[in-house]
Design an enzyme around this catalytic site. Sequence first.
Site, short mmCIF file in Angstrom:
data_model
loop_
_atom_site.label_atom_id
_atom_site.label_comp_id
_atom_site.label_asym_id
_atom_site.label_seq_id
_atom_site.Cartn_x
_atom_site.Cartn_y
_atom_site.Cartn_z
N CYS A 1 38.08 39.91 57.29
CA CYS A 1 38.19 40.89 58.71
C CYS A 1 39.84 40.99 58.13
CB CYS A 1 38.91 40.85 60.09
SG CYS A 1 39.93 41.34 61.08
N THR B 1 30.03 38.26 31.35
CA THR B 1 29.85 39.91 30.34
C THR B 1 27.86 39.30 30.25
OG1 THR B 1 30.18 38.98 28.57
CG2 THR B 1 31.94 40.61 29.61
N SER C 1 41.40 36.23 29.11
CA SER C 1 41.95 36.74 28.13
C SER C 1 43.23 35.74 28.34
CB SER C 1 42.39 38.24 28.88
OG SER C 1 42.99 38.58 29.66
N CYS D 1 35.25 45.38 61.86
CA CYS D 1 35.07 44.26 63.18
C CYS D 1 35.69 44.10 64.07
CB CYS D 1 36.42 43.24 62.59
SG CYS D 1 36.00 41.64 62.93
N ALA E 1 36.52 36.90 33.21
CA ALA E 1 35.50 37.61 33.45
C ALA E 1 33.90 37.03 32.10
CB ALA E 1 35.90 38.68 33.59
N ARG F 1 39.33 43.59 30.45
CA ARG F 1 40.54 43.94 29.54
C ARG F 1 39.66 44.10 28.10
NH1 ARG F 1 42.10 41.04 32.83
NH2 ARG F 1 44.39 41.89 34.11
N CYS G 1 36.51 43.01 66.37
CA CYS G 1 37.75 43.04 67.23
C CYS G 1 38.89 44.45 66.79
CB CYS G 1 38.84 42.04 66.36
SG CYS G 1 39.94 42.08 64.71
N HIS H 1 40.08 33.58 43.30
CA HIS H 1 40.43 35.18 43.84
C HIS H 1 39.03 35.85 44.43
CE1 HIS H 1 42.40 36.01 39.38
NE2 HIS H 1 43.62 35.71 40.37
N ASP I 1 31.37 33.60 21.38
CA ASP I 1 30.67 33.64 22.16
C ASP I 1 30.26 32.99 23.18
OD1 ASP I 1 28.96 34.31 24.11
OD2 ASP I 1 28.45 36.12 22.67
#
Length: 246
Positions: free
Chosen positions: A125, A26, A191, A150, A22, A34, A152, A117, A232
């Site tokens: 669905c 930023t 992290s 969905c 992440a 975190r 379905c 992720h 950074d």
Amino acid sequence: DAVDSLASEIRDAEAVVAFTGAGVSTASGIPDFRGEDGLWNRYDVDDFHVRRLRADPAGFWADRLDLAEELYADAGPNAAHEALARLEEAGHVEAVVTQNVDGLHHAAGSESVIELHGNGSRVACLDCGERFDAESVRERVRGGERPPTCDCGGLLKPDVVLFGEQLPEAAMLRAQSLAEGADVFLAVGSSLSVEPAAGLPRAAERRGATLAVVNLDETPLSDRAAYDLRADVTDVLPRLADAVLD
Ligand code: OAD
């Protein structure tokens, strides 16, 4: 300095793998989890658990809508994403393995991106697996469809890994093989504290890769890293790309 010396290792390496968290986004206005202004200071981790979606799908979707509008509206890639894309284009980065769901590596031009992720621009669905564009589903949620379902009849879920869920297997296998084959492993803006993703830099280091950590805060691997740059990413990565491509 350290950036120049890392650049020369990258230039000589056969396989350089970047691993991002992440912290690379930023500077694009998307908070991390975190860090100093992290989401976990403001949100309850349990709200990001698959249990919550199952127990209260309407409430879960109302929260997601707020989150999407607050976090991802208008976010574009920054100098860190762009530096990684330049390095890939010049043949110096084999792949970017990311824990982020914001799609900003693709937006910056990176092509070999492994999303561990998932991706927040899609919705899936839970029953049939069909995928939809997230914005069109959010539009339905705004219009009062809570929870969205969905065709379905199945419940829809953002196509991201929630707590309590497994990582997509193909992405994880590909990431493992990249980590194990890396000569240089660049862990940036993470992290390095969330399993199983955090096992990747460990695996790379065990197999003999030069491990470089670029992160504002200390990480559990900072001590073992050949390069531990507490800085950074929007400063270090462009300088690194310039030095490699010089
Ligand atoms: P974290 O929030 O755990 O870590 C981000 C790190 O980036 C922090 O250590 C910050 O100090 C650092 N950081 C922030 N801005 C930076 C900048 N401009 N330059 C350098 N460093 C900076 O985020 P992740 O490691 O990505 O999982 O977290 C991993 C996973 O935890 C996420 O993918 C998410 C969360 O649970 C899921 O949602 C499945």
